[in-house]
Design a protein around this motif. Structure first.
Motif, PDB file in Angstrom:
ATOM      1  N   UNK A 249       0.830  -1.188   0.000  1.00 34.93           N
ATOM      2  CA  UNK A 249       0.000   0.000   0.000  1.00 34.93           C
ATOM      3  C   UNK A 249       0.874   1.250   0.000  1.00 34.93           C
ATOM      4  N   UNK A 250       0.429   2.249  -0.705  1.00 31.59           N
ATOM      5  CA  UNK A 250       1.181   3.502  -0.788  1.00 31.59           C
ATOM      6  C   UNK A 250       1.282   4.169   0.574  1.00 31.59           C
ATOM      7  N   UNK A 251       0.207   4.165   1.339  1.00 27.73           N
ATOM      8  CA  UNK A 251       0.195   4.837   2.637  1.00 27.73           C
ATOM      9  C   UNK A 251       1.271   4.291   3.565  1.00 27.73           C
ATOM     10  N   UNK A 252       1.586   3.007   3.449  1.00 26.07           N
ATOM     11  CA  UNK A 252       2.629   2.415   4.289  1.00 26.07           C
ATOM     12  C   UNK A 252       4.007   2.992   3.989  1.00 26.07           C
ATOM     13  N   UNK A 253       4.180   3.537   2.789  1.00 22.59           N
ATOM     14  CA  UNK A 253       5.465   4.109   2.391  1.00 22.59           C
ATOM     15  C   UNK A 253       5.672   5.525   2.921  1.00 22.59           C
ATOM     16  N   UNK A 254       4.623   6.136   3.422  1.00 25.24           N
ATOM     17  CA  UNK A 254       4.688   7.520   3.884  1.00 25.24           C
ATOM     18  C   UNK A 254       4.142   7.643   5.302  1.00 25.24           C
ATOM     19  N   UNK A 255       4.852   7.106   6.293  1.00 28.43           N
ATOM     20  CA  UNK A 255       4.338   7.130   7.666  1.00 28.43           C
ATOM     21  C   UNK A 255       4.178   8.539   8.230  1.00 28.43           C
ATOM     22  N   UNK A 256       5.004   9.493   7.790  1.00 32.73           N
ATOM     23  CA  UNK A 256       4.886  10.867   8.302  1.00 32.73           C
ATOM     24  C   UNK A 256       3.593  11.527   7.836  1.00 32.73           C
ATOM     25  N   UNK A 257       3.187  11.248   6.601  1.00 31.54           N
ATOM     26  CA  UNK A 257       1.927  11.795   6.103  1.00 31.54           C
ATOM     27  C   UNK A 257       0.771  11.215   6.898  1.00 31.54           C
ATOM     28  N   UNK A 258       0.813   9.922   7.119  1.00 25.89           N
ATOM     29  CA  UNK A 258      -0.239   9.263   7.893  1.00 25.89           C
ATOM     30  C   UNK A 258      -0.270   9.791   9.318  1.00 25.89           C
ATOM     31  N   UNK A 259       0.895   9.996   9.924  1.00 27.45           N
ATOM     32  CA  UNK A 259       0.952  10.500  11.296  1.00 27.45           C
ATOM     33  C   UNK A 259       0.414  11.923  11.397  1.00 27.45           C
ATOM     34  N   UNK A 260       0.666  12.732  10.385  1.00 30.03           N
ATOM     35  CA  UNK A 260       0.236  14.130  10.412  1.00 30.03           C
ATOM     36  C   UNK A 260      -1.231  14.307  10.050  1.00 30.03           C
ATOM     37  N   UNK A 261      -1.686  13.582   9.030  1.00 32.56           N
ATOM     38  CA  UNK A 261      -3.035  13.810   8.503  1.00 32.56           C
ATOM     39  C   UNK A 261      -4.013  12.693   8.825  1.00 32.56           C
ATOM     40  N   UNK A 262      -3.573  11.644   9.468  1.00 37.62           N
ATOM     41  CA  UNK A 262      -4.381  10.479   9.837  1.00 37.62           C
ATOM     42  C   UNK A 262      -5.269  10.053   8.672  1.00 37.62           C
ATOM     43  N   UNK A 263      -6.563  10.113   8.837  1.00 39.65           N
ATOM     44  CA  UNK A 263      -7.465   9.640   7.787  1.00 39.65           C
ATOM     45  C   UNK A 263      -8.000  10.774   6.908  1.00 39.65           C
ATOM     46  N   UNK A 264      -7.415  11.962   6.990  1.00 38.52           N
ATOM     47  CA  UNK A 264      -7.888  13.096   6.196  1.00 38.52           C
ATOM     48  C   UNK A 264      -7.433  12.999   4.739  1.00 38.52           C
ATOM     49  N   UNK A 265      -6.315  12.304   4.496  1.00 34.81           N
ATOM     50  CA  UNK A 265      -5.827  12.092   3.134  1.00 34.81           C
ATOM     51  C   UNK A 265      -5.647  10.593   2.936  1.00 34.81           C
ATOM     52  N   UNK A 266      -6.379  10.041   1.979  1.00 32.32           N
ATOM     53  CA  UNK A 266      -6.247   8.627   1.656  1.00 32.32           C
ATOM     54  C   UNK A 266      -5.261   8.506   0.502  1.00 32.32           C
ATOM     55  N   UNK A 267      -4.018   8.177   0.804  1.00 34.44           N
ATOM     56  CA  UNK A 267      -2.970   8.105  -0.217  1.00 34.44           C
ATOM     57  C   UNK A 267      -3.215   7.012  -1.239  1.00 34.44           C
ATOM     58  N   UNK A 268      -4.034   6.043  -0.891  1.00 33.69           N
ATOM     59  CA  UNK A 268      -4.340   4.957  -1.818  1.00 33.69           C
ATOM     60  C   UNK A 268      -5.527   5.289  -2.720  1.00 33.69           C
TER      61      UNK A 268
END
Length: 62
Positions: free
Chosen positions: A1-20
């Motif tokens: 999954x793309x989101x797994x490659x960007x942990x900082x984005x996930x940590x900052x925006x949680x579920x507000x941006x779905x990278x997938x």
């Protein structure tokens, strides 16, 4: 999954941006009142537009 490659984005925006499942910015229709082509040689991509929105609307830290 793309989101797994960007942990900082996930940590900052949680579920507000779905990278997938990014918004479809690359295929938006251009309104007729816009007559100047500003994308020649630099096409709009979903990833690039999402990054631009994050940078524009993001918080600033000092």
């Amino acid at each position: 999954m793309i989101a797994d490659s960007y942990p900082n984005v996930t940590a900052t925006f949680s579920d507000k941006i779905d990278l997938n499942n990014l918004s479809n910015y690359a295929n938006l229709s251009i309104p007729s009142y816009i007559t100047k082509d500003n994308i020649a040689g630099n096409p709009v991509t979903d990833k690039g537009a999402t990054l631009g929105r994050v940078l524009f609307y993001g918080k600033t830290y000092s």
